[in-house]
Design a protein around this motif. Structure first.
Motif, PDB file in Angstrom:
ATOM      1  N   MET A   8       0.827  -1.205   0.000  1.00 17.44           N
ATOM      2  CA  MET A   8       0.000   0.000   0.000  1.00 17.44           C
ATOM      3  C   MET A   8       0.865   1.260   0.000  1.00 17.44           C
ATOM      4  SD  MET A   8      -3.143  -0.907  -0.126  1.00 17.44           S
ATOM      5  CE  MET A   8      -3.865   0.677   0.154  1.00 17.44           C
ATOM      6  N   ILE A   9       2.012   1.178   0.642  1.00 14.33           N
ATOM      7  CA  ILE A   9       2.906   2.331   0.724  1.00 14.33           C
ATOM      8  C   ILE A   9       3.625   2.546  -0.601  1.00 14.33           C
ATOM      9  CG2 ILE A   9       4.947   3.253   1.891  1.00 14.33           C
ATOM     10  CD1 ILE A   9       4.063   1.565   4.321  1.00 14.33           C
ATOM     11  N   PRO A  60      -0.429   6.961   4.771  1.00  7.78           N
ATOM     12  CA  PRO A  60       0.819   6.202   4.958  1.00  7.78           C
ATOM     13  C   PRO A  60       1.995   6.667   4.099  1.00  7.78           C
ATOM     14  CG  PRO A  60      -1.027   4.710   4.947  1.00  7.78           C
ATOM     15  CD  PRO A  60      -1.575   6.064   4.597  1.00  7.78           C
ATOM     16  N   THR A  61       1.762   7.021   2.842  1.00 11.75           N
ATOM     17  CA  THR A  61       2.882   7.471   2.014  1.00 11.75           C
ATOM     18  C   THR A  61       3.468   8.782   2.512  1.00 11.75           C
ATOM     19  OG1 THR A  61       1.092   8.003   0.472  1.00 11.75           O
ATOM     20  CG2 THR A  61       2.662   6.383  -0.247  1.00 11.75           C
ATOM     21  N   ASP A  62       2.607   9.673   2.993  1.00 10.85           N
ATOM     22  CA  ASP A  62       3.101  10.931   3.558  1.00 10.85           C
ATOM     23  C   ASP A  62       3.851  10.692   4.865  1.00 10.85           C
ATOM     24  OD1 ASP A  62       2.000  12.336   1.463  1.00 10.85           O
ATOM     25  OD2 ASP A  62       0.149  12.819   2.536  1.00 10.85           O
ATOM     26  N   ILE A  63       3.388   9.722   5.651  1.00 11.24           N
ATOM     27  CA  ILE A  63       4.068   9.385   6.906  1.00 11.24           C
ATOM     28  C   ILE A  63       5.483   8.905   6.611  1.00 11.24           C
ATOM     29  CG2 ILE A  63       4.114   7.787   8.867  1.00 11.24           C
ATOM     30  CD1 ILE A  63       1.029   7.888   8.844  1.00 11.24           C
ATOM     31  N   ILE A  64       5.616   7.987   5.646  1.00 15.26           N
ATOM     32  CA  ILE A  64       6.939   7.459   5.291  1.00 15.26           C
ATOM     33  C   ILE A  64       7.843   8.579   4.792  1.00 15.26           C
ATOM     34  CG2 ILE A  64       8.174   5.955   3.657  1.00 15.26           C
ATOM     35  CD1 ILE A  64       6.848   4.414   5.904  1.00 15.26           C
ATOM     36  N   ALA A  65       7.318   9.440   3.940  1.00 13.28           N
ATOM     37  CA  ALA A  65       8.128  10.551   3.414  1.00 13.28           C
ATOM     38  C   ALA A  65       8.581  11.476   4.535  1.00 13.28           C
ATOM     39  CB  ALA A  65       7.324  11.325   2.375  1.00 13.28           C
ATOM     40  N   LEU A  67       8.935  10.703   7.771  1.00 13.39           N
ATOM     41  CA  LEU A  67       9.913  10.008   8.610  1.00 13.39           C
ATOM     42  C   LEU A  67      11.285   9.963   7.944  1.00 13.39           C
ATOM     43  CD1 LEU A  67       7.755   7.073   9.990  1.00 13.39           C
ATOM     44  CD2 LEU A  67       8.605   9.040  11.269  1.00 13.39           C
ATOM     45  N   LYS A  68      11.300   9.745   6.638  1.00  9.39           N
ATOM     46  CA  LYS A  68      12.582   9.762   5.915  1.00  9.39           C
ATOM     47  C   LYS A  68      13.225  11.137   5.988  1.00  9.39           C
ATOM     48  CE  LYS A  68      11.857   6.039   2.625  1.00  9.39           C
ATOM     49  NZ  LYS A  68      11.662   5.672   1.216  1.00  9.39           N
ATOM     50  N   LYS A  69      12.394  12.165   5.884  1.00  5.96           N
ATOM     51  CA  LYS A  69      12.912  13.537   5.965  1.00  5.96           C
ATOM     52  C   LYS A  69      13.472  13.813   7.358  1.00  5.96           C
ATOM     53  CE  LYS A  69      11.384  18.298   5.318  1.00  5.96           C
ATOM     54  NZ  LYS A  69      10.221  19.161   5.079  1.00  5.96           N
ATOM     55  N   MET A  70      12.762  13.322   8.388  1.00  5.05           N
ATOM     56  CA  MET A  70      13.200  13.564   9.762  1.00  5.05           C
ATOM     57  C   MET A  70      14.460  12.788  10.123  1.00  5.05           C
ATOM     58  SD  MET A  70       9.561  13.512  11.829  1.00  5.05           S
ATOM     59  CE  MET A  70      10.344  13.145  13.376  1.00  5.05           C
ATOM     60  N   TYR A  71      14.513  11.508   9.739  1.00  9.55           N
ATOM     61  CA  TYR A  71      15.591  10.646  10.212  1.00  9.55           C
ATOM     62  C   TYR A  71      16.608  10.275   9.144  1.00  9.55           C
ATOM     63  CZ  TYR A  71      12.630  10.203  14.275  1.00  9.55           C
ATOM     64  OH  TYR A  71      11.871  10.477  15.377  1.00  9.55           O
ATOM     65  N   GLY A  72      16.389  10.652   7.908  1.00  9.92           N
ATOM     66  CA  GLY A  72      17.331  10.310   6.844  1.00  9.92           C
ATOM     67  C   GLY A  72      18.692  10.929   7.039  1.00  9.92           C
ATOM     68  N   ALA A  73      18.735  12.180   7.409  1.00 11.34           N
ATOM     69  CA  ALA A  73      20.012  12.865   7.626  1.00 11.34           C
ATOM     70  C   ALA A  73      20.749  12.265   8.804  1.00 11.34           C
ATOM     71  CB  ALA A  73      19.774  14.355   7.853  1.00 11.34           C
ATOM     72  N   GLN A  74      20.010  11.835   9.814  1.00 10.26           N
ATOM     73  CA  GLN A  74      20.633  11.238  10.993  1.00 10.26           C
ATOM     74  C   GLN A  74      21.352   9.944  10.616  1.00 10.26           C
ATOM     75  OE1 GLN A  74      17.841  10.288  14.070  1.00 10.26           O
ATOM     76  NE2 GLN A  74      19.399   9.612  15.494  1.00 10.26           N
ATOM     77  N   SER A  75      20.728   9.093   9.801  1.00  7.04           N
ATOM     78  CA  SER A  75      21.371   7.844   9.430  1.00  7.04           C
ATOM     79  C   SER A  75      22.569   8.094   8.515  1.00  7.04           C
ATOM     80  CB  SER A  75      20.379   6.886   8.777  1.00  7.04           C
ATOM     81  OG  SER A  75      19.937   7.394   7.554  1.00  7.04           O
ATOM     82  N   ARG A  76      22.502   9.101   7.654  1.00  6.58           N
ATOM     83  CA  ARG A  76      23.657   9.415   6.810  1.00  6.58           C
ATOM     84  C   ARG A  76      24.830   9.877   7.663  1.00  6.58           C
ATOM     85  NH1 ARG A  76      19.646  11.602   3.298  1.00  6.58           N
ATOM     86  NH2 ARG A  76      19.964  13.660   4.186  1.00  6.58           N
TER      87      ARG A  76
END
Length: 125
Positions: A8-9, A60-65, A67-76
């Motif tokens: 679905m996502i 759900p797709t907006d939630i994933i986007a 979360l990626k925006k919030m935590y993507g830089a942290q994982s990099r």
């Protein structure tokens, strides 16, 4: 069941049927909305209460986007720090090899957990 919800996502959103007389299209769209709501509930249930409040009005797709925006830089940043530590680690002259190798293996495993590609050129056994 979870894999169905994960789809679905990944899928693009289903457009609402234009003609409400088409029974198949309307029932497919209702099933889509039901699955979308189930996916959202599952995602929200796995979050902390603060994250739930932030995402309760999103699909759900907006939630994933988000979360990626919030935590993507942290994982990099974490990947960069671990890579830097790994590639700069050197065995001291009188140090034992075993602890050094275990430290390097631990760093590589942490990088793999973060989906960092170390560029293996040999097959995995």
């Amino acid at each position: 069941m979870h894999e169905k919800l994960i789809d679905m996502i990944d899928k693009p959103p289903m457009p609402e049927p234009i003609n409400n007389d088409d029974v198949d299209a309307v029932s497919s769209y209702k099933k889509y909305l039901h699955d979308l709501m189930s996916t959202k509930c599952l995602m929200l249930a796995s979050m902390s209460s603060e994250l739930q409040r932030q995402h309760e009005d999103m699909d759900p797709t907006d939630i994933i986007a988000h979360l990626k925006k919030m935590y993507g830089a942290q994982s990099r940043t974490t990947i960069y720090q671990l890579s830097k530590t790994l590639f700069r680690s050197m065995l001291n002259v009188n140090a034992q090899v075993g602890p050094h190798v275990l430290k390097m293996i631990s760093l590589m495993e942490q990088l793999e957990k973060l989906a960092a590609n170390l560029g293996r050129s040999y097959p995995k056994f």
